[in-house]
Design a protein around this motif. Structure first.
Motif, PDB file in Angstrom:
ATOM      1  N   SER A  94       0.838  -1.206   0.000  1.00  0.00           N
ATOM      2  CA  SER A  94       0.000   0.000   0.000  1.00  0.00           C
ATOM      3  C   SER A  94       0.874   1.257   0.000  1.00  0.00           C
ATOM      4  O   SER A  94       0.558   2.245  -0.679  1.00  0.00           O
ATOM      5  N   ILE A  95       1.973   1.212   0.748  1.00  0.00           N
ATOM      6  CA  ILE A  95       2.891   2.356   0.784  1.00  0.00           C
ATOM      7  C   ILE A  95       3.595   2.519  -0.557  1.00  0.00           C
ATOM      8  O   ILE A  95       3.821   3.650  -1.032  1.00  0.00           O
ATOM      9  N   TYR A  96       3.959   1.412  -1.212  1.00  0.00           N
ATOM     10  CA  TYR A  96       4.585   1.498  -2.536  1.00  0.00           C
ATOM     11  C   TYR A  96       3.659   2.205  -3.530  1.00  0.00           C
ATOM     12  O   TYR A  96       4.106   3.010  -4.358  1.00  0.00           O
ATOM     13  N   VAL A  97       2.373   1.886  -3.459  1.00  0.00           N
ATOM     14  CA  VAL A  97       1.402   2.544  -4.333  1.00  0.00           C
ATOM     15  C   VAL A  97       1.397   4.050  -4.069  1.00  0.00           C
ATOM     16  O   VAL A  97       1.386   4.864  -5.005  1.00  0.00           O
ATOM     17  N   SER A  98       1.437   4.432  -2.800  1.00  0.00           N
ATOM     18  CA  SER A  98       1.457   5.855  -2.445  1.00  0.00           C
ATOM     19  C   SER A  98       2.722   6.529  -2.965  1.00  0.00           C
ATOM     20  O   SER A  98       2.675   7.673  -3.439  1.00  0.00           O
ATOM     21  N   ALA A  99       3.854   5.840  -2.902  1.00  0.00           N
ATOM     22  CA  ALA A  99       5.110   6.403  -3.396  1.00  0.00           C
ATOM     23  C   ALA A  99       5.039   6.678  -4.885  1.00  0.00           C
ATOM     24  O   ALA A  99       5.556   7.689  -5.372  1.00  0.00           O
ATOM     25  N   ARG A 100       4.387   5.790  -5.643  1.00  0.00           N
ATOM     26  CA  ARG A 100       4.255   5.991  -7.085  1.00  0.00           C
ATOM     27  C   ARG A 100       3.368   7.191  -7.386  1.00  0.00           C
ATOM     28  O   ARG A 100       3.702   8.031  -8.248  1.00  0.00           O
ATOM     29  N   PHE A 101       2.246   7.315  -6.675  1.00  0.00           N
ATOM     30  CA  PHE A 101       1.315   8.406  -6.948  1.00  0.00           C
ATOM     31  C   PHE A 101       1.907   9.760  -6.556  1.00  0.00           C
ATOM     32  O   PHE A 101       1.607  10.776  -7.182  1.00  0.00           O
ATOM     33  N   THR A 102       2.742   9.782  -5.520  1.00  0.00           N
ATOM     34  CA  THR A 102       3.344  11.037  -5.069  1.00  0.00           C
ATOM     35  C   THR A 102       4.719  11.277  -5.682  1.00  0.00           C
ATOM     36  O   THR A 102       5.307  12.342  -5.478  1.00  0.00           O
ATOM     37  N   ASP A 103       5.230  10.283  -6.420  1.00  0.00           N
ATOM     38  CA  ASP A 103       6.557  10.360  -7.038  1.00  0.00           C
ATOM     39  C   ASP A 103       7.619  10.703  -5.988  1.00  0.00           C
ATOM     40  O   ASP A 103       8.496  11.537  -6.204  1.00  0.00           O
ATOM     41  N   ASN A 104       7.533  10.024  -4.846  1.00  0.00           N
ATOM     42  CA  ASN A 104       8.382  10.332  -3.695  1.00  0.00           C
ATOM     43  C   ASN A 104       9.077   9.068  -3.215  1.00  0.00           C
ATOM     44  O   ASN A 104       8.451   8.218  -2.557  1.00  0.00           O
ATOM     45  N   TRP A 105      10.364   8.926  -3.496  1.00  0.00           N
ATOM     46  CA  TRP A 105      11.082   7.711  -3.105  1.00  0.00           C
ATOM     47  C   TRP A 105      11.283   7.636  -1.593  1.00  0.00           C
ATOM     48  O   TRP A 105      11.551   6.548  -1.059  1.00  0.00           O
ATOM     49  N   HIS A 106      11.146   8.749  -0.888  1.00  0.00           N
ATOM     50  CA  HIS A 106      11.320   8.719   0.567  1.00  0.00           C
ATOM     51  C   HIS A 106      10.308   7.790   1.240  1.00  0.00           C
ATOM     52  O   HIS A 106      10.596   7.211   2.291  1.00  0.00           O
ATOM     53  N   LEU A 107       9.134   7.651   0.643  1.00  0.00           N
ATOM     54  CA  LEU A 107       8.131   6.750   1.219  1.00  0.00           C
ATOM     55  C   LEU A 107       8.576   5.292   1.151  1.00  0.00           C
ATOM     56  O   LEU A 107       8.054   4.445   1.893  1.00  0.00           O
ATOM     57  N   LEU A 108       9.532   5.002   0.280  1.00  0.00           N
ATOM     58  CA  LEU A 108      10.000   3.626   0.170  1.00  0.00           C
ATOM     59  C   LEU A 108      10.760   3.184   1.423  1.00  0.00           C
ATOM     60  O   LEU A 108      10.862   1.986   1.687  1.00  0.00           O
ATOM     61  N   ILE A 109      11.285   4.132   2.182  1.00  0.00           N
ATOM     62  CA  ILE A 109      12.039   3.764   3.386  1.00  0.00           C
ATOM     63  C   ILE A 109      11.134   3.062   4.407  1.00  0.00           C
ATOM     64  O   ILE A 109      11.428   1.939   4.826  1.00  0.00           O
ATOM     65  N   PRO A 110       9.999   3.672   4.829  1.00  0.00           N
ATOM     66  CA  PRO A 110       9.107   2.907   5.725  1.00  0.00           C
ATOM     67  C   PRO A 110       8.487   1.707   5.024  1.00  0.00           C
ATOM     68  O   PRO A 110       8.252   0.669   5.656  1.00  0.00           O
ATOM     69  N   GLY A 111       8.226   1.818   3.729  1.00  0.00           N
ATOM     70  CA  GLY A 111       7.612   0.711   3.007  1.00  0.00           C
ATOM     71  C   GLY A 111       8.485  -0.534   2.991  1.00  0.00           C
ATOM     72  O   GLY A 111       8.020  -1.637   3.294  1.00  0.00           O
ATOM     73  N   VAL A 112       9.758  -0.341   2.682  1.00  0.00           N
ATOM     74  CA  VAL A 112      10.648  -1.496   2.600  1.00  0.00           C
ATOM     75  C   VAL A 112      10.949  -2.040   3.994  1.00  0.00           C
ATOM     76  O   VAL A 112      11.149  -3.253   4.164  1.00  0.00           O
ATOM     77  N   ALA A 113      10.961  -1.170   5.002  1.00  0.00           N
ATOM     78  CA  ALA A 113      11.161  -1.641   6.370  1.00  0.00           C
ATOM     79  C   ALA A 113       9.990  -2.520   6.816  1.00  0.00           C
ATOM     80  O   ALA A 113      10.187  -3.577   7.446  1.00  0.00           O
ATOM     81  N   ILE A 114       8.769  -2.118   6.478  1.00  0.00           N
ATOM     82  CA  ILE A 114       7.593  -2.919   6.842  1.00  0.00           C
ATOM     83  C   ILE A 114       7.584  -4.243   6.080  1.00  0.00           C
ATOM     84  O   ILE A 114       7.239  -5.294   6.630  1.00  0.00           O
ATOM     85  N   LEU A 115       8.004  -4.205   4.813  1.00  0.00           N
ATOM     86  CA  LEU A 115       8.084  -5.463   4.067  1.00  0.00           C
ATOM     87  C   LEU A 115       9.121  -6.387   4.695  1.00  0.00           C
ATOM     88  O   LEU A 115       8.952  -7.612   4.707  1.00  0.00           O
ATOM     89  N   GLY A 116      10.193  -5.807   5.241  1.00  0.00           N
ATOM     90  CA  GLY A 116      11.175  -6.618   5.956  1.00  0.00           C
ATOM     91  C   GLY A 116      10.557  -7.333   7.153  1.00  0.00           C
ATOM     92  O   GLY A 116      10.926  -8.463   7.472  1.00  0.00           O
ATOM     93  N   LEU A 117       9.576  -6.683   7.804  1.00  0.00           N
ATOM     94  CA  LEU A 117       8.898  -7.306   8.942  1.00  0.00           C
ATOM     95  C   LEU A 117       8.101  -8.543   8.532  1.00  0.00           C
ATOM     96  O   LEU A 117       7.781  -9.380   9.377  1.00  0.00           O
ATOM     97  N   ALA A 118       7.783  -8.653   7.238  1.00  0.00           N
ATOM     98  CA  ALA A 118       7.060  -9.836   6.765  1.00  0.00           C
ATOM     99  C   ALA A 118       7.869 -11.111   6.959  1.00  0.00           C
ATOM    100  O   ALA A 118       7.312 -12.215   6.952  1.00  0.00           O
ATOM    101  N   ALA A 119       9.180 -10.968   7.175  1.00  0.00           N
ATOM    102  CA  ALA A 119      10.026 -12.138   7.446  1.00  0.00           C
ATOM    103  C   ALA A 119       9.760 -12.727   8.818  1.00  0.00           C
ATOM    104  O   ALA A 119      10.356 -13.747   9.187  1.00  0.00           O
ATOM    105  N   VAL A 120       8.853 -12.117   9.585  1.00  0.00           N
ATOM    106  CA  VAL A 120       8.490 -12.622  10.911  1.00  0.00           C
ATOM    107  C   VAL A 120       8.027 -14.075  10.848  1.00  0.00           C
ATOM    108  O   VAL A 120       8.118 -14.826  11.835  1.00  0.00           O
ATOM    109  N   SER A 121       7.554 -14.509   9.677  1.00  0.00           N
ATOM    110  CA  SER A 121       6.985 -15.854   9.558  1.00  0.00           C
ATOM    111  C   SER A 121       8.017 -16.943   9.252  1.00  0.00           C
ATOM    112  O   SER A 121       7.709 -18.134   9.377  1.00  0.00           O
ATOM    113  N   ARG A 122       9.213 -16.576   8.835  1.00  0.00           N
ATOM    114  CA  ARG A 122      10.141 -17.579   8.302  1.00  0.00           C
ATOM    115  C   ARG A 122      10.493 -18.683   9.296  1.00  0.00           C
ATOM    116  O   ARG A 122      10.408 -19.874   8.948  1.00  0.00           O
TER     117      ARG A 122
END
Length: 402
Positions: A94-122
C-alpha cells in the motif's frame, strides 16, 4: 515435546504449499519490478542498495525480526506469525502505491522496512514444515514447499514485467496485495497449529531480553555451518542482491525481459527441486550444499562474460539449480541438528546471523558499481561464493541427531 495438533500432517503441508505459492506469486511479481521501480523514482544505485540492505531479503529489519519471532513462536505457536507476515506485506505494498502516486522515493524507506517485517513468519514456517512431516520426511517436505514457490516463479515474474511495461508499477503492487489477502484467508481458515498449548514453553519476558545475545556467537557444534552460510549471504547480496537494477541500468533490460529471466530461473528450480530432494534423502544435505556453491561459482563466471539477453537467459537455468540444491538442504540440515522444541529459535538465530553479516552487501554492491561498473559487485560475488564453497567442504558435516 509433542509437535502434533491433531490434524493430518499432509493437510498442513498442502496448506503451507498453497500459501507459499500465493505469496510466491506476489514476491516474484513485485521483486522483478522493484529495483527498476526504485530507479524510476530518481534513486541512485547506492540508494537502491541501501533500501535492499534495510528491508530486502537479507536486510537488517528482515534479519533482526527473525530471532525474536523464532523465540516467541516457541511460546505462542507458529500460526500467528505466518498470519502476521501477510498483514505486513499488504501494508508495505500500500505504501509502494502511495510512493508511485506522489513520485516520492522517501516513502520507500518505511515501506521497505515494513516489508522486511514480513520475514516474521520464516522461522515459524520452516518449523511447521518440519513438525508436520517428521524426521524421515523433512527433506521431501521442504522440497515440496520450495517447489510451490518455484512454480509460482515460472510465470509470475513474466506477468509482473508485462503488466509493469503495459500498465505501470502500481497495477503490479495491487495484484500482489490481492494475492496476500487470499493467502491470509487461506492460512487463517485452514492451517492447523502444530505447537499445541500444553506443550509450549512458558512465556518468560526475562528470557526475551537476551534474544539477540547469542547471535554473534553461534552454538559450537553449528559454528562451521553458520560461518559458511553467512559468507554465502554476503557474497550473493553484493552482486545478485542488486542484479535486476544492474541489468536495467547497464544493459537496459525492460521489466518484461527481467520477468523472463526470473521465470527461467524458476523453471530450472522447479525441474531440479524434486530430484534433488530425493537425492538428499539418499546422500545427505552437505553434498547438495557443495553442488549449490559450485554452481554459483560457474554462474558468476557466466555473468561476468555475458553481454546479451540470450546469454543471461541461458544462465538462469543454472541459477535455478543453485537454488534447488541450497534451500531445502540448508533447512533440512538445521532442522536435523537441533531439538525440535528449539527449532524455530535456532532457525531465527541462523537467519539473523547470516543477515547481520550480509545486510550491508547490497549497499556495498552499489558503491562497487559506481567505482568499477558491472564487474565490481559480480566479481566480489564470485570470490565470496568460492570462499563459501571451501568453507562448506572443510567445516560442515552431516548432522547425526534424529
Amino acid at each position: 515435546m509433542s509437535s502434533k495438533a491433531g490434524a493430518p500432517p499432509s493437510s498442513n503441508i498442502r496448506v503451507l504449499a498453497a500459501s507459499t505459492f500465493l505469496r510466491g506469486m506476489r514476491d516474484n511479481m513485485v521483486r522483478v519490478v522493484w529495483q527498476p521501480f526504485v530507479l524510476s523514482l530518481g534513486a541512485s544505485m547506492p540508494l537502491l542498495g541501501f533500501l535492499e540492505s534495510l528491508g530486502g531479503r537479507g536486510g537488517i529489519v528482515t534479519t533482526l525480526v527473525q530471532p525474536l519471532s523464532g523465540r516467541l513462536s516457541d511460546y505462542l505457536g507458529r500460526k500467528v506469525f505466518i498470519l502476521s507476515s501477510s498483514v505486513f506485506a499488504i501494508a508495505a505494498l500500500s505504501i509502494y502505491v502511495s510512493a508511485r502516486f506522489t513520485d516520492n522515493w522517501h516513502l520507500l524507506i518505511p515501506g521497505v522496512a515494513i516489508l522486511g517485517l514480513a520475514a516474521v513468519s520464516r522461522p515459524s514456517e520452516d518449523s511447521m514444515t518440519a513438525e508436520s512431516a517428521g524426521v524421515s520426511g523433512r527433506a521431501m517436505a521442504y522440497s515440496l514447499v520450495m517447489l510451490s514457490f518455484a512454480l509460482s516463479g515460472v510465470f509470475a515474474p513474466l506477468l509482473g514485467g508485462f503488466v509493469a511495461d503495459r500498465w505501470g508499477y502500481v497495477v503490479v503492487f495491487l495484484m500482489g496485495l490481492a494475492l496476500d489477502m487470499v493467502a491470509l484467508s487461506l492460512v487463517a481458515g485452514l492451517l492447523k497449529e502444530t505447537l499445541v498449548s500444553h506443550s509450549r514453553r512458558p512465556l518468560a519476558f526475562d528470557q526475551l531480553k537476551g534474544v539477540f545475545r547469542g547471535i554473534l556467537v553461534p552454538p559450537g557444534q553449528l559454528r562451521g555451518f553458520y560461518i559458511a552460510v553467512a559468507v554465502d549471504a554476503f557474497a550473493w547480496g553484493t552482486g545478485w542482491g542488486i542484479l535486476y537494477g544492474l541489468l536495467s541500468e547497464v544493459h537496459h533490460f525492460t521489466a518484461s525481459q527481467l520477468g523472463i529471466l526470473s521465470c527461467l530461473s524458476s523453471i530450472g528450480w522447479a525441474i531440479f527441486q524434486i530430484p534433488v530432494g530425493k537425492l538428499m534423502e539418499r546422500y545427505g544435505c552437505v553434498k547438495s550444499i557443495v553442488f549449490s556453491e559450485a554452481g554459483g561459482v560457474l554462474l558468476m563466471v557466466g555473468w561476468l562474460h555475458a553481454t546479451t539477453f540470450q546469454t543471461f537467459a541461458l544462465l538462469q537455468i543454472l541459477f535455478g539449480f543453485t537454488i534447488a540444491t541450497w534451500l531445502p538442504a540448508t533447512m533440512t540440515w538445521i532442522a536435523n541438528s537441533v531439538p525440535k522444541e528449539k527449532m524455530a529459535e535456532e532457525i531465527g538465530r541462523l537467519n539473523a546471523f547470516r543477515g547481520l553479516v550480509g545486510f550491508p552487501a547490497p549497499y556495498i554492491g552499489g558503491l562497487l558499481y559506481e567505482a568499477f561498473g558491472f564487474r565490481g559487485p559480480i566479481t566480489v560475488n564470485l570470490i565470496g561464493t568460492l570462499t563459501a564453497l571451501i568453507l562448506v567442504a572443510l567445516l560442515v558435516h552431516e548432522p547425526t541427531m534424529d
